[in-house]
Write an enzyme that holds these catalytic residues in place. Structure first.
Site, PDB file in Angstrom:
ATOM      1  N   CYS A 164       0.796  -1.229   0.000  1.00 55.59           N
ATOM      2  CA  CYS A 164       0.000   0.000   0.000  1.00 55.59           C
ATOM      3  C   CYS A 164       0.831   1.283   0.000  1.00 55.59           C
ATOM      4  CB  CYS A 164      -0.945  -0.001   1.189  1.00 55.59           C
ATOM      5  SG  CYS A 164      -1.869  -1.539   1.361  1.00 55.59           S
ATOM      6  N   HIS A 303      -3.318   7.878   6.026  1.00 56.83           N
ATOM      7  CA  HIS A 303      -3.467   6.608   5.301  1.00 56.83           C
ATOM      8  C   HIS A 303      -4.911   6.144   5.428  1.00 56.83           C
ATOM      9  CE1 HIS A 303      -2.206   2.993   3.344  1.00 56.83           C
ATOM     10  NE2 HIS A 303      -2.478   2.232   4.386  1.00 56.83           N
ATOM     11  N   GLU A 314      -2.535   4.678  13.503  1.00 60.26           N
ATOM     12  CA  GLU A 314      -2.139   5.930  12.853  1.00 60.26           C
ATOM     13  C   GLU A 314      -2.449   7.122  13.753  1.00 60.26           C
ATOM     14  OE1 GLU A 314      -2.282   8.144   8.511  1.00 60.26           O
ATOM     15  OE2 GLU A 314      -3.745   6.555   8.932  1.00 60.26           O
ATOM     16  N   LYS A 335      -9.783   7.867   1.364  1.00 60.13           N
ATOM     17  CA  LYS A 335     -10.137   6.499   0.968  1.00 60.13           C
ATOM     18  C   LYS A 335     -11.607   6.202   1.213  1.00 60.13           C
ATOM     19  CE  LYS A 335      -5.607   4.219   1.437  1.00 60.13           C
ATOM     20  NZ  LYS A 335      -4.792   5.353   1.917  1.00 60.13           N
ATOM     21  N   HIS A 340      -9.406   1.982  -1.532  1.00 62.57           N
ATOM     22  CA  HIS A 340      -7.973   1.760  -1.336  1.00 62.57           C
ATOM     23  C   HIS A 340      -7.373   1.261  -2.646  1.00 62.57           C
ATOM     24  CE1 HIS A 340      -4.171   1.121   0.313  1.00 62.57           C
ATOM     25  NE2 HIS A 340      -4.490   0.572   1.472  1.00 62.57           N
ATOM     26  N   PHE A 400       1.067  -3.314   4.318  1.00 62.63           N
ATOM     27  CA  PHE A 400       1.376  -4.694   4.659  1.00 62.63           C
ATOM     28  C   PHE A 400       2.828  -4.955   4.266  1.00 62.63           C
ATOM     29  CE2 PHE A 400      -3.184  -6.594   4.242  1.00 62.63           C
ATOM     30  CZ  PHE A 400      -3.529  -5.992   5.433  1.00 62.63           C
TER      31      PHE A 400
END
Length: 413
Positions: A164, A303, A314, A335, A340, A400
């Site tokens: 990502c 994010h 976050e 998002k 995403h 990830f």
């Protein structure tokens, strides 16, 4: 060691669930119009939550048939976004030393549909008649390679696949080379087309995807909300043109903003579980790269995936870096609207962030109706905020695998 050059963003291009031009995508983000919807595909009955953020796009209108047969959807997106960005920049490549121009593209899954089609032919249909270009269409570096070929750019042609954070890494690495003096132009961004059936089922098995909001399916992604249930996959591409600030001034081209710095860190503890320490380290590294203090940051693009783990972590990372001031920073998580885009998410959010800075706006974090006590910062809920004079903004991308990347953006001056 030579001094770092200032780096201007002079061109931007977008193919996205919010629209296929920069202006359209920004307008829809500003108005809170979601690109997320229920999927209508033959196999959607086998999906637990058939949701996605799709692009209204047909490659037939952009490419001749012989070329189109060699392009996966991810490469089609990348080429169109890159062409938009070059036109926007007003750069005449004929006047450029193409040995000093490079391409830097992030993608998490490459040609997902081409690979899925090949496996269906081989295993599902028990046929050996695989398309002859399957490897060329499915390989991760195809989007970057096609951009380089299209414009005869002979400098570095690099693909980054860090899940990502892929396109944020691509933009940051391009910035390093332009700022360091080894390149005079870079096309940098990301592309992703992960909505093949096999990909959707694989993500579903990971239990990270959102459940359907029964009242409003387009509101199924709810970053930082107490009732968030996961992320929604999206597709698309975003590309930026980076060049030395002085070169841009000499050309007299409009400047969208400045890339001030770039920070990286790695969560070395778990392949899917983020950490406050790792994300905070990336933010601090970005500030150090830009040679600014936390007090200089005016806003943040989060994010903000809408998963339980990411949004809490976050929030903690922002607090760890900014302390009490964290509560006074406008934080946007787009998002909720465009889904995403995995390896292209960072690039799309970078473009939207630069546009928001140009318009003195903080874009809304939509569908945030139920506050979460663990996510207690200013997420600009549900309505865009006017008169936000952000001169310096962070754009966070976490992944990830643990690769955290943060871009520091400066308003045009």
């Amino acid at each position: 060691m030579c001094a770092m050059r200032r780096v201007a963003v002079t061109g931007m291009g977008i193919v996205s669930p919010l629209g296929n031009t920069v202006d359209e995508a920004y307008s829809n983000a500003y108005l809170g119009r979601s690109g997320i919807h229920l999927l209508e595909i033959p196999l959607n009955r086998r999906l637990l939550a058939p949701l996605a953020a799709t692009v209204h796009f047909d490659g037939v209108g952009h490419f001749d048939p012989p070329k189109l047969r060699m392009l996966d959807r991810v490469s089609q997106f990348a080429l169109v976004a890159a062409n938009q960005a070059l036109v926007d920049s007003g750069c005449d490549l004929r006047q450029l030393d193409r040995d000093r121009a490079g391409v830097f593209v992030g993608t998490g899954m490459g040609g997902s549909q081409s690979n899925d089609d090949g496996y269906k032919t081989l295993y599902g249909d028990a046929s050996d008649r695989i398309k002859p270009f399957t490897v060329l269409m499915g390989m991760h570096n195809a989007p970057a390679a096609w951009i380089g070929i299209e414009h005869a750019l002979r400098g570095p042609n690099l693909t980054y696949s860090t899940a990502c954070s892929s396109s944020a890494v691509a933009i940051g690495e391009a910035w390093l080379r332009v700022a360091g003096g080894s390149l005079d132009l870079a096309i940098a961004g990301g592309a992703e087309a992960p909505l093949s059936f096999g990909s959707l089922k694989a993500w579903e098995a990971l239990h990270t995807l959102a459940s359907i909001d029964e009242d409003t399916p387009s509101a199924s992604c709810k970053p930082f909300s107490k009732n968030r249930s996961g992320m929604v996959l999206g597709e698309g591409a975003a590309m930026l043109i980076l060049e030395p600030w002085d070169h841009a001034l000499e050309r007299g081209t409009p400047i969208h903003g400045e890339l001030l710095g770039y920070g990286l860190s790695t969560d070395a503890g778990h392949i899917t579980r983020p950490s406050v320490e790792g994300q905070a380290m990336a933010i601090r590294a970005a500030l150090q790269s830009a040679m600014i203090e936390p007090s200089a940051v005016d806003a943040i693009n989060a994010h903000g995936t809408g998963t339980q783990a990411n949004d809490t972590v976050e929030t903690g990372a922002i607090k760890a870096v900014f302390g009490k001031r964290a509560h006074h920073l406008p934080i946007s998580a787009t998002k909720a609207l465009h889904g995403h885009l995995l390896g292209a998410a960072g690039a799309l959010e970078c473009v939207l962030s630069l546009l928001a800075m140009q318009h003195a706006v903080a874009l809304p974090t939509m569908h945030l109706l139920v506050p979460d006590p663990e996510c207690d910062l200013d997420y600009v809920p549900n309505v865009a905020r006017e008169n936000v004079g952000a001169h310096t903004k962070l754009s966070n991308s976490f992944a990830f695998g643990g690769t955290n990347a943060v871009l520091v953006l400066g308003a045009k001056s």
